[in-house]
Design an enzyme around this catalytic site. Sequence first.
Site, PDB file in Angstrom:
ATOM      1  N   ASP A 293       0.867  -1.184   0.000  1.00  0.00           N
ATOM      2  CA  ASP A 293       0.000   0.000   0.000  1.00  0.00           C
ATOM      3  C   ASP A 293       0.901   1.230   0.000  1.00  0.00           C
ATOM      4  OD1 ASP A 293      -2.367   1.545   0.215  1.00  0.00           O
ATOM      5  OD2 ASP A 293      -2.189   1.608   2.398  1.00  0.00           O
ATOM      6  N   HIS A 294       0.333   2.351  -0.388  1.00  0.00           N
ATOM      7  CA  HIS A 294       1.067   3.616  -0.308  1.00  0.00           C
ATOM      8  C   HIS A 294       0.745   4.321   1.005  1.00  0.00           C
ATOM      9  CE1 HIS A 294       1.197   3.676  -4.944  1.00  0.00           C
ATOM     10  NE2 HIS A 294       2.415   3.453  -4.499  1.00  0.00           N
ATOM     11  N   TYR A 470      -4.966   4.565   0.376  1.00  0.00           N
ATOM     12  CA  TYR A 470      -6.082   3.703  -0.041  1.00  0.00           C
ATOM     13  C   TYR A 470      -5.771   2.958  -1.338  1.00  0.00           C
ATOM     14  CZ  TYR A 470      -7.619   7.520   2.891  1.00  0.00           C
ATOM     15  OH  TYR A 470      -7.675   8.484   3.871  1.00  0.00           O
ATOM     16  N   HIS A 471      -4.562   2.367  -1.392  1.00  0.00           N
ATOM     17  CA  HIS A 471      -4.125   1.641  -2.584  1.00  0.00           C
ATOM     18  C   HIS A 471      -3.693   0.212  -2.249  1.00  0.00           C
ATOM     19  CE1 HIS A 471      -2.848   5.818  -4.374  1.00  0.00           C
ATOM     20  NE2 HIS A 471      -4.160   5.645  -4.374  1.00  0.00           N
ATOM     21  N   PRO A 472      -4.482  -0.588  -1.533  1.00  0.00           N
ATOM     22  CA  PRO A 472      -4.045  -1.957  -1.222  1.00  0.00           C
ATOM     23  C   PRO A 472      -3.951  -2.814  -2.485  1.00  0.00           C
ATOM     24  CG  PRO A 472      -6.348  -1.659  -0.610  1.00  0.00           C
ATOM     25  CD  PRO A 472      -5.821  -0.306  -0.991  1.00  0.00           C
TER      26      PRO A 472
END
Length: 535
Positions: A293-294, A470-472
């Site tokens: 994730d980021h 919010y980049h899983p």
Amino acid sequence: MTEAPSQQQYDFIIVGAGSAGCVLAERLTRSGRHRVLLLEAGGSDRKFWIKLPVGYAVTFARAALNWGDHAAPDVALNGRSIYWPRGRVVGGSSSINAMAYVRGLPHDFDDWARAGAEGWNWTKARDTYQALETHSDGTGDGPVWVQDLSDQMHPFSDRFLQAAQEAGLGTAKDMNAEGAEGLSHYRSTVRGGMRWSSADAFLRPALRRPNLTLLTRAEVQGLDLEGARVVGLQYTRGGQRCTARAGEVILSAGAINSPQLLQLSGIGPADLLREHGIEVRHNLPQVGEGLQDHLAISWQFHAREQTLNAVLGTLSGRLRAGAAYALTRRGPLSVPVNQIGGFVRSGADAQAPNLQLFCNPASYEITPKGKVVMDRQQGYLLSAQPCRPTSRGRIRIRSADPRERPLIEANSLATPEDRGMAVRASRVLQRLAETPALKAVTSGCKTKGFADIEDEALLEAFRARASTVYHPTCTCRMGEGPQDSVVDGRLRVHGLAGLRVVDASAFPNITSGNTNAPTMMLAARAADLILQDSS
């Protein structure tokens, strides 16, 4: 939406009507030869706050549209349990996201190919993007509308572009152009002043076809296997338990839900499944592993001149903006708050851009429960995320009950490289904040002494305040075999027939930027592979 009998037979069943699932539904039904069932756990996306571009400040935390997950307390982030919103609605997270359309950098996809995802290099990705996109300047003829909203962005945003030049970061016309580096106006999935989600681009046209059945409020309980083949699944809807069978089941439920469904179905790490009393149908240790994730750090500033806070931070401002939007579908409510950003290098030693910046002409706070609270006084935000973290976490079920949300272990900042990049991210923001363009309009940082904070304190600030973007991704990643991955280069689950995973969980590595565009690209390429294999 179509009512379905308690037992059904289809060519394809797609689990999840999100960014990937909507793409698959359109492509797999286009010829008219295949019967497709699309199952979505959430409800309709025909809601005002979804369609209004700035409405994601509301949908971000709305339980009716959102799984509302929180990650486990993260030791590296001072034990904080970070909010991880994921869409539970038609369109999935493309119905509640910030609408930034970012392809990623070419080396992201070349790295996919090197990781064992054969056929997923930049050339293939670029060609797929070009087929998907229509740009607001008239180029392209694909279903994904990519809008340049620079003519409607707040005038304060020009300050960020000037500051980028002064800081030596540079500017670009379009961050999605090959070789682009520096800050530019974000491109957005907005059309006619409204969100243009994956459901708008792909699902709406497909629903006119008789060979597509969409069922909302349908919660998948598990997959049905006959030996080493998946033949269908079980789901509940309206209190009724239903069985659906298909030649192929495609999980497009996202980086959290797809590994959860595999594990609930007895497909995953054997020890974990036995721990929860689940029969091991297929021991596949990498299911749920490899989570990336980021993480971004944001610093906020008080401004001497008007920003979006004058509009969104007061009732009178919101009423004026609402009236203008109702008449024209233009203005502050039609533009996502992420207005300026791009890919930059953290220093002269970086071989490629390794930070993504977000520069917003507004300041605000997000509560632990996801509520966005806009400041009443003028302000702005500078944010940076390291593009390619090396830490990996995992997703694991907590029990055999499909209703219980899985455990999200982010494992943030687990490597020296990631801790070093956390410091470098804030160093770049310090440089940007100290430019004449921004100092001239800044009365101070909301965190006192930001310009003088040293490395150790910057890392501690990152631990205390950084949060997910919010980049899983990567929890069912592509690779060479079951020893290092879950699916092969054609998205087929290793060792099983009749089952694929097509969503961001299949990324071998996280891309450098926002993940919605790469997810749609992945689904479009996957659809072609699926059709090739079924012919």
